[in-house]
Design an enzyme around this catalytic site. Sequence first.
Site, PDB file in Angstrom:
ATOM      1  N   GLN A  21      -5.641  -8.829  -2.744  1.00 21.11           N
ATOM      2  CA  GLN A  21      -5.710  -7.833  -1.660  1.00 21.11           C
ATOM      3  C   GLN A  21      -7.149  -7.502  -1.301  1.00 21.11           C
ATOM      4  O   GLN A  21      -7.442  -7.129  -0.159  1.00 21.11           O
ATOM      5  CB  GLN A  21      -4.983  -6.546  -2.071  1.00 21.11           C
ATOM      6  CG  GLN A  21      -3.465  -6.644  -2.153  1.00 21.11           C
ATOM      7  CD  GLN A  21      -2.987  -7.017  -3.537  1.00 21.11           C
ATOM      8  OE1 GLN A  21      -3.695  -7.693  -4.294  1.00 21.11           O
ATOM      9  NE2 GLN A  21      -1.784  -6.608  -3.889  1.00 21.11           N
ATOM     10  N   ASP A  23      -1.446   4.854  -6.213  1.00 25.74           N
ATOM     11  CA  ASP A  23      -0.016   4.664  -5.929  1.00 25.74           C
ATOM     12  C   ASP A  23       0.840   5.809  -6.454  1.00 25.74           C
ATOM     13  O   ASP A  23       1.915   6.070  -5.938  1.00 25.74           O
ATOM     14  CB  ASP A  23       0.464   3.342  -6.527  1.00 25.74           C
ATOM     15  CG  ASP A  23      -0.108   2.194  -5.727  1.00 25.74           C
ATOM     16  OD1 ASP A  23      -1.243   1.778  -6.019  1.00 25.74           O
ATOM     17  OD2 ASP A  23       0.564   1.747  -4.783  1.00 25.74           O
ATOM     18  N   ARG A  82      10.411  -1.443  -5.014  1.00 19.96           N
ATOM     19  CA  ARG A  82       9.183  -1.386  -5.832  1.00 19.96           C
ATOM     20  C   ARG A  82       9.151  -0.034  -6.552  1.00 19.96           C
ATOM     21  O   ARG A  82       9.383   0.999  -5.919  1.00 19.96           O
ATOM     22  CB  ARG A  82       7.922  -1.555  -4.964  1.00 19.96           C
ATOM     23  CG  ARG A  82       7.808  -2.936  -4.338  1.00 19.96           C
ATOM     24  CD  ARG A  82       6.428  -3.162  -3.734  1.00 19.96           C
ATOM     25  NE  ARG A  82       5.446  -3.481  -4.751  1.00 19.96           N
ATOM     26  CZ  ARG A  82       4.128  -3.545  -4.515  1.00 19.96           C
ATOM     27  NH1 ARG A  82       3.646  -3.287  -3.309  1.00 19.96           N
ATOM     28  NH2 ARG A  82       3.295  -3.857  -5.480  1.00 19.96           N
ATOM     29  N   ASN A 132      -3.049   2.849  -9.996  1.00 20.73           N
ATOM     30  CA  ASN A 132      -3.479   2.046  -8.834  1.00 20.73           C
ATOM     31  C   ASN A 132      -3.408   0.580  -9.253  1.00 20.73           C
ATOM     32  O   ASN A 132      -3.039   0.247 -10.397  1.00 20.73           O
ATOM     33  CB  ASN A 132      -4.893   2.455  -8.405  1.00 20.73           C
ATOM     34  CG  ASN A 132      -5.288   1.846  -7.066  1.00 20.73           C
ATOM     35  OD1 ASN A 132      -4.543   1.914  -6.100  1.00 20.73           O
ATOM     36  ND2 ASN A 132      -6.456   1.224  -7.001  1.00 20.73           N
ATOM     37  N   LYS A 133      -3.760  -0.289  -8.369  1.00 23.90           N
ATOM     38  CA  LYS A 133      -3.682  -1.740  -8.605  1.00 23.90           C
ATOM     39  C   LYS A 133      -4.286  -2.151  -9.945  1.00 23.90           C
ATOM     40  O   LYS A 133      -5.332  -1.639 -10.336  1.00 23.90           O
ATOM     41  CB  LYS A 133      -4.390  -2.449  -7.445  1.00 23.90           C
ATOM     42  CG  LYS A 133      -4.448  -3.950  -7.493  1.00 23.90           C
ATOM     43  CD  LYS A 133      -3.106  -4.606  -7.689  1.00 23.90           C
ATOM     44  CE  LYS A 133      -2.082  -4.200  -6.647  1.00 23.90           C
ATOM     45  NZ  LYS A 133      -0.693  -4.564  -7.037  1.00 23.90           N
ATOM     46  N   GLY A 171       0.876  -1.175   0.000  1.00 24.80           N
ATOM     47  CA  GLY A 171       0.000   0.000   0.000  1.00 24.80           C
ATOM     48  C   GLY A 171       0.912   1.223   0.000  1.00 24.80           C
ATOM     49  O   GLY A 171       1.888   1.274   0.770  1.00 24.80           O
TER      50      GLY A 171
HETATM   51  O1  MRU Z   1       0.639  -3.969  -4.713  1.00 26.52           O
HETATM   52  P1  MRU Z   1      -0.008  -3.259  -3.566  1.00 26.52           P
HETATM   53  O2  MRU Z   1      -0.852  -4.154  -2.724  1.00 26.52           O
HETATM   54  O3  MRU Z   1       0.999  -2.467  -2.758  1.00 26.52           O
HETATM   55  O4  MRU Z   1      -0.976  -2.217  -4.260  1.00 26.52           O
HETATM   56  C1  MRU Z   1      -1.654  -1.303  -3.437  1.00 26.52           C
HETATM   57  C2  MRU Z   1      -2.672  -0.492  -4.136  1.00 26.52           C
HETATM   58  O5  MRU Z   1      -2.802  -0.532  -5.340  1.00 26.52           O
HETATM   59  C3  MRU Z   1      -3.477   0.439  -3.282  1.00 26.52           C
HETATM   60  O6  MRU Z   1      -4.749   0.637  -3.835  1.00 26.52           O
HETATM   61  C4  MRU Z   1      -2.768   1.803  -3.196  1.00 26.52           C
HETATM   62  O7  MRU Z   1      -1.436   1.636  -2.772  1.00 26.52           O
HETATM   63  C5  MRU Z   1      -3.460   2.747  -2.309  1.00 26.52           C
HETATM   64  S1  MRU Z   1      -3.184   2.366  -0.611  1.00 26.52           S
HETATM   65  C6  MRU Z   1      -3.901   3.544   0.350  1.00 26.52           C
END
Ligand code: MRU
Length: 351
Positions: free
Chosen positions: A199, A240, A92, A250-251, A50
């Site tokens: 997630q 992100d 990352r 975002n994801k 996140g």
């Molecule tokens: O790969 P992840 O689980 O780190 O991806 C996270 C996301 O895409 C969240 O939606 C994003 O970081 C917002 S968290 C407040």
Amino acid sequence: MPVPTIEWIGGVDGKIKIIDQTLLPNELKYVYCEDRESIFHAIKTLMVRGAPAIGIAGAMGTVVSMKDCKADDYESFYRELKEATAYLGSSRPTAVNLFWGLKRMEATAQENSQKPVSEIKEILLNEAITILEEDKKICRKIGENGEAFLKEGSCVITHCNAGGLATGDFGTALAVMFAAADKGKKISVYADETRPLLQGSRLTAWELKNAGIDITLICDNMAAHTMKRKKVDCVIVGADRIAANGDAANKIGTYSLSIIAKEHNVPFYVAAPVSTFDMTIASGEEIPIEERGPDEVTTISGNKIAPDDIKVFNPAFDVTPASNIKAIITEMGVIHNPDMEKVKSVIGNNS
Ligand code: MRU
């Protein structure tokens, strides 16, 4: 009240305590990171994940990286610190909060270059803890600024996890839902399961269920049908990295959800702190998209679901164009129908 996803334990020689999010919801296990390798591994493998949470992890990771530094002059200390931040930053690539947190630690060291190294180490620890404490307040403010979008009986779809687990506490997209629920509004939520790493089903469903919010789990490919057949009032997701023009990474799967929402006239909201904006890039085209290994796609919980040696494309994020976003909810206010000018007018030079 969400469980703290990341904490600092002890003084300057202390350690980072995180929830191992890869094990949820089956096991609530804490992991302690005492050196740069362990926090790098925790970020890379999504034990801590996140965008805001990895910003905090990067800042605290800088402290654990530097605690055994033997340098007694500032130049040597800062050289080692830059090596540490470069290493942590290679964990990352997409969430800009990680780089924001690391840069803030570098700037803190620079501002205190006249002080003895032992004192700079203490100052860096205070800065990392400040970043965590600020994030908690920011999440509450995002919730406050966004809860009016949800009325009594509102139904939301969310994707991935933008909750307490992804931040210092309370979340971003989920903060809006928690804040509405705290005001006594009865809301309901559909959580996309969020393949490949789930997630949505493992984390968002867990958090919302624990908070007593009416939560229904759907597979990612059920969102269009759900919008067509059920009463869905809006989509709220996290981000992100948000470019200067409001395009938001975002994801993976968020972009398709935004297209589905547009088709069904369902407003699509992004909730994110100002630290998620990257004003150095003009549009989402420039956002680096992390590509992860094939096993995440060819297996589920260790069980093979594809033929051996199949080719796999596994981008972890996608970019939703600003034109699909009705509003971005930040701690500094709401950016309606985002574009470069409106982004600047709400967040100014604060990213
Ligand atoms: O790969 P992840 O689980 O780190 O991806 C996270 C996301 O895409 C969240 O939606 C994003 O970081 C917002 S968290 C407040």
